[in-house]
Scaffold this motif. Structure first.
Motif, PDB file in Angstrom:
ATOM      1  N   PHE A  43      54.853  84.489 -13.545  1.00 44.11           N
ATOM      2  CA  PHE A  43      54.706  85.530 -12.847  1.00 44.11           C
ATOM      3  C   PHE A  43      55.461  86.654 -12.953  1.00 44.11           C
ATOM      4  O   PHE A  43      56.575  86.721 -13.221  1.00 44.11           O
ATOM      5  CB  PHE A  43      54.628  85.046 -11.292  1.00 44.11           C
ATOM      6  N   TYR A  44      54.787  87.725 -12.986  1.00 44.77           N
ATOM      7  CA  TYR A  44      55.282  88.934 -13.229  1.00 44.77           C
ATOM      8  C   TYR A  44      55.790  89.788 -11.795  1.00 44.77           C
ATOM      9  O   TYR A  44      54.928  89.994 -11.195  1.00 44.77           O
ATOM     10  CB  TYR A  44      54.263  90.037 -14.041  1.00 44.77           C
ATOM     11  N   LEU A  45      57.026  89.887 -11.747  1.00 45.69           N
ATOM     12  CA  LEU A  45      57.592  90.095 -10.232  1.00 45.69           C
ATOM     13  C   LEU A  45      57.404  91.810 -10.257  1.00 45.69           C
ATOM     14  O   LEU A  45      57.397  92.439  -8.906  1.00 45.69           O
ATOM     15  CB  LEU A  45      58.718  89.924  -9.924  1.00 45.69           C
ATOM     16  N   GLY A  46      57.331  92.748 -11.314  1.00 40.09           N
ATOM     17  CA  GLY A  46      57.260  94.084 -11.030  1.00 40.09           C
ATOM     18  C   GLY A  46      59.152  94.362 -11.358  1.00 40.09           C
ATOM     19  O   GLY A  46      59.834  93.657 -11.601  1.00 40.09           O
ATOM     20  N   ILE A  47      59.178  95.820 -11.938  1.00 40.28           N
ATOM     21  CA  ILE A  47      60.325  96.304 -12.230  1.00 40.28           C
ATOM     22  C   ILE A  47      61.527  96.173 -11.060  1.00 40.28           C
ATOM     23  O   ILE A  47      61.205  96.585  -9.872  1.00 40.28           O
ATOM     24  CB  ILE A  47      60.311  97.585 -12.604  1.00 40.28           C
ATOM     25  N   ASP A  48      62.512  95.704 -11.569  1.00 40.46           N
ATOM     26  CA  ASP A  48      63.790  95.957 -10.469  1.00 40.46           C
ATOM     27  C   ASP A  48      63.600  94.980  -8.934  1.00 40.46           C
ATOM     28  O   ASP A  48      63.953  95.292  -8.026  1.00 40.46           O
ATOM     29  CB  ASP A  48      64.123  97.445 -10.087  1.00 40.46           C
ATOM     30  N   ARG A  49      62.851  94.050  -9.246  1.00 41.53           N
ATOM     31  CA  ARG A  49      62.538  93.229  -8.205  1.00 41.53           C
ATOM     32  C   ARG A  49      63.110  91.734  -8.359  1.00 41.53           C
ATOM     33  O   ARG A  49      62.958  90.915  -9.416  1.00 41.53           O
ATOM     34  CB  ARG A  49      61.017  92.887  -7.799  1.00 41.53           C
ATOM     35  N   GLU A  50      63.639  91.004  -7.379  1.00 37.97           N
ATOM     36  CA  GLU A  50      63.964  89.809  -7.611  1.00 37.97           C
ATOM     37  C   GLU A  50      63.565  88.691  -6.623  1.00 37.97           C
ATOM     38  O   GLU A  50      62.950  89.301  -5.475  1.00 37.97           O
ATOM     39  CB  GLU A  50      65.563  89.714  -7.356  1.00 37.97           C
ATOM     40  N   MET A  51      63.303  87.383  -6.827  1.00 46.49           N
ATOM     41  CA  MET A  51      62.661  86.491  -6.008  1.00 46.49           C
ATOM     42  C   MET A  51      63.890  85.765  -5.273  1.00 46.49           C
ATOM     43  O   MET A  51      64.649  85.313  -5.953  1.00 46.49           O
ATOM     44  CB  MET A  51      61.799  85.514  -6.576  1.00 46.49           C
ATOM     45  N   PRO A  52      63.909  85.761  -3.970  1.00 52.21           N
ATOM     46  CA  PRO A  52      64.937  84.910  -3.311  1.00 52.21           C
ATOM     47  C   PRO A  52      64.824  83.428  -3.698  1.00 52.21           C
ATOM     48  O   PRO A  52      63.847  82.888  -4.028  1.00 52.21           O
ATOM     49  CB  PRO A  52      64.453  85.134  -1.596  1.00 52.21           C
ATOM     50  N   TRP A 108      48.541  90.200 -20.569  1.00 50.75           N
ATOM     51  CA  TRP A 108      48.511  91.489 -20.279  1.00 50.75           C
ATOM     52  C   TRP A 108      49.080  92.338 -21.203  1.00 50.75           C
ATOM     53  O   TRP A 108      49.539  93.445 -21.066  1.00 50.75           O
ATOM     54  CB  TRP A 108      49.048  91.819 -18.774  1.00 50.75           C
ATOM     55  N   GLY A 109      48.769  91.913 -22.417  1.00 47.79           N
ATOM     56  CA  GLY A 109      49.164  93.008 -23.556  1.00 47.79           C
ATOM     57  C   GLY A 109      50.386  92.925 -24.191  1.00 47.79           C
ATOM     58  O   GLY A 109      50.763  93.165 -25.525  1.00 47.79           O
ATOM     59  N   GLU A 110      51.340  92.904 -23.368  1.00 48.62           N
ATOM     60  CA  GLU A 110      52.929  92.960 -23.764  1.00 48.62           C
ATOM     61  C   GLU A 110      53.732  92.127 -22.861  1.00 48.62           C
ATOM     62  O   GLU A 110      53.089  91.704 -21.897  1.00 48.62           O
ATOM     63  CB  GLU A 110      53.317  94.652 -23.632  1.00 48.62           C
ATOM     64  N   CYS A 111      54.982  92.048 -23.098  1.00 48.29           N
ATOM     65  CA  CYS A 111      55.821  91.392 -22.255  1.00 48.29           C
ATOM     66  C   CYS A 111      56.478  92.404 -21.303  1.00 48.29           C
ATOM     67  O   CYS A 111      57.218  93.236 -21.763  1.00 48.29           O
ATOM     68  CB  CYS A 111      56.955  90.629 -23.081  1.00 48.29           C
ATOM     69  N   PRO A 112      56.219  92.660 -20.370  1.00 47.28           N
ATOM     70  CA  PRO A 112      56.714  93.814 -19.392  1.00 47.28           C
ATOM     71  C   PRO A 112      58.056  93.303 -18.737  1.00 47.28           C
ATOM     72  O   PRO A 112      58.491  94.300 -18.171  1.00 47.28           O
ATOM     73  CB  PRO A 112      55.520  93.482 -18.037  1.00 47.28           C
ATOM     74  N   GLY A 113      58.817  92.447 -18.967  1.00 49.19           N
ATOM     75  CA  GLY A 113      60.050  92.236 -18.317  1.00 49.19           C
ATOM     76  C   GLY A 113      59.838  91.542 -16.913  1.00 49.19           C
ATOM     77  O   GLY A 113      58.794  91.613 -16.236  1.00 49.19           O
ATOM     78  N   ASN A 114      61.062  91.103 -16.371  1.00 46.15           N
ATOM     79  CA  ASN A 114      61.127  90.503 -15.116  1.00 46.15           C
ATOM     80  C   ASN A 114      60.130  89.645 -14.762  1.00 46.15           C
ATOM     81  O   ASN A 114      59.233  89.693 -13.659  1.00 46.15           O
ATOM     82  CB  ASN A 114      61.105  91.693 -14.356  1.00 46.15           C
ATOM     83  N   CYS A 115      59.667  88.539 -15.650  1.00 48.03           N
ATOM     84  CA  CYS A 115      58.778  87.635 -15.846  1.00 48.03           C
ATOM     85  C   CYS A 115      59.377  86.389 -15.353  1.00 48.03           C
ATOM     86  O   CYS A 115      60.614  86.243 -16.098  1.00 48.03           O
ATOM     87  CB  CYS A 115      57.738  87.646 -16.753  1.00 48.03           C
ATOM     88  N   PHE A 116      59.056  85.154 -14.493  1.00 47.01           N
ATOM     89  CA  PHE A 116      59.338  84.189 -14.365  1.00 47.01           C
ATOM     90  C   PHE A 116      58.279  83.248 -15.002  1.00 47.01           C
ATOM     91  O   PHE A 116      57.234  83.250 -14.952  1.00 47.01           O
ATOM     92  CB  PHE A 116      59.671  83.695 -13.071  1.00 47.01           C
ATOM     93  N   ALA A 136      50.838  84.272  -6.429  1.00 39.38           N
ATOM     94  CA  ALA A 136      50.798  85.542  -6.492  1.00 39.38           C
ATOM     95  C   ALA A 136      51.328  86.274  -4.926  1.00 39.38           C
ATOM     96  O   ALA A 136      52.115  87.007  -4.664  1.00 39.38           O
ATOM     97  CB  ALA A 136      49.407  86.428  -6.719  1.00 39.38           C
ATOM     98  N   ASP A 137      50.586  85.431  -4.043  1.00 34.50           N
ATOM     99  CA  ASP A 137      50.758  86.089  -2.659  1.00 34.50           C
ATOM    100  C   ASP A 137      52.367  85.617  -2.187  1.00 34.50           C
ATOM    101  O   ASP A 137      52.866  86.529  -1.661  1.00 34.50           O
ATOM    102  CB  ASP A 137      49.744  85.398  -1.684  1.00 34.50           C
ATOM    103  N   PHE A 138      52.614  84.302  -2.324  1.00 38.34           N
ATOM    104  CA  PHE A 138      53.798  84.036  -1.991  1.00 38.34           C
ATOM    105  C   PHE A 138      55.138  84.510  -2.753  1.00 38.34           C
ATOM    106  O   PHE A 138      56.075  84.832  -2.040  1.00 38.34           O
ATOM    107  CB  PHE A 138      53.972  82.428  -1.920  1.00 38.34           C
ATOM    108  N   SER A 139      54.946  84.784  -3.861  1.00 34.43           N
ATOM    109  CA  SER A 139      55.986  85.260  -4.830  1.00 34.43           C
ATOM    110  C   SER A 139      56.164  86.869  -4.706  1.00 34.43           C
ATOM    111  O   SER A 139      57.155  87.326  -5.324  1.00 34.43           O
ATOM    112  CB  SER A 139      55.945  84.796  -6.092  1.00 34.43           C
ATOM    113  N   LYS A 140      54.884  87.323  -4.238  1.00 33.89           N
ATOM    114  CA  LYS A 140      55.228  88.712  -4.238  1.00 33.89           C
ATOM    115  C   LYS A 140      54.907  89.381  -5.618  1.00 33.89           C
ATOM    116  O   LYS A 140      54.926  90.553  -5.889  1.00 33.89           O
ATOM    117  CB  LYS A 140      56.035  89.519  -3.295  1.00 33.89           C
TER     118      LYS A 140
END
Length: 189
Positions: free
Chosen positions: A139-148, A114-122, A42-46
């Protein structure tokens, strides 16, 4: 003589992953090891949330080992079948999948977390040294976020260490816990 050192972001990331890898590889308690691993991911992937499912090849089921959400580790018992869900593709050699491609079939995976598929999960497989799938990290990154890409590669290396730590923890439990009662068994020589 004290000298100031300046490290690049890459060097700092490698030092953090090295420390975390050493930490989880020396913990024999499965729950504690999972907690540290999920916090590191979680820390490393934000990521806002992370979860780890272990795979039981005898039952063909995934068991939820833990969730790291909003800075806290939670242990939520849940299991799901491999058949008919988005995790099947991980067994076909895919190194990482995004949940958006499998919105409907991912609901079974995300409901216990977490109850539902929030999208933007890897979803990243935890693969042992013998190329056996031992589980999956989500891991769920949050909306409109990408991981380098570089961070994704670091996480893949860390997840390889996690696979070894999971196997070591399982073997430790087999060696010191009574199979029926799950109590510590002492052997006197």
């Amino acid at each position: 003589m004290i000298t100031n050192f300046s490290f690049s972001e890459t060097e700092c990331n490698l030092m953090v992953l090295n420390f975390a890898s050493n930490l989880i590889s020396h913990i024999s308690n499965q729950e504690l090891m999972v907690e540290f691993a999920l916090e590191t991911i979680a820390d490393f992937s934000k990521a806002e949330r992370t979860a780890l499912f272990s795979y039981n090849d005898k039952t063909d089921m995934f068991n939820l080992e833990g969730v790291f959400n909003e800075g806290r580790f939670l242990r939520q018992p849940a299991s799901l079948s491999l058949k008919g869900c988005c995790l099947e593709e991980l067994f076909e050699g895919t190194s990482c999948i995004k949940s958006e491609r499998y919105q409907s079939s991912c609901q079974a995976v995300f409901r216990p977390i977490w109850g539902e598929c929030p999208g933007n999960c890897f979803l990243m497989p935890v693969v042992s040294t013998k190329n056996r799938c031992m589980g999956v990290v989500i891991f769920y990154l949050g909306i409109d976020r990408e991981m380098p890409f570089e961070n994704m590669q670091y996480l893949r290396q860390f997840v390889t260490v996690l696979a070894i730590a999971m196997e070591n923890s399982r073997l430790f439990d087999l060696a010191v816990l009574d199979g029926l009662t799950k109590l510590l068994s002492l052997i006197h020589i």
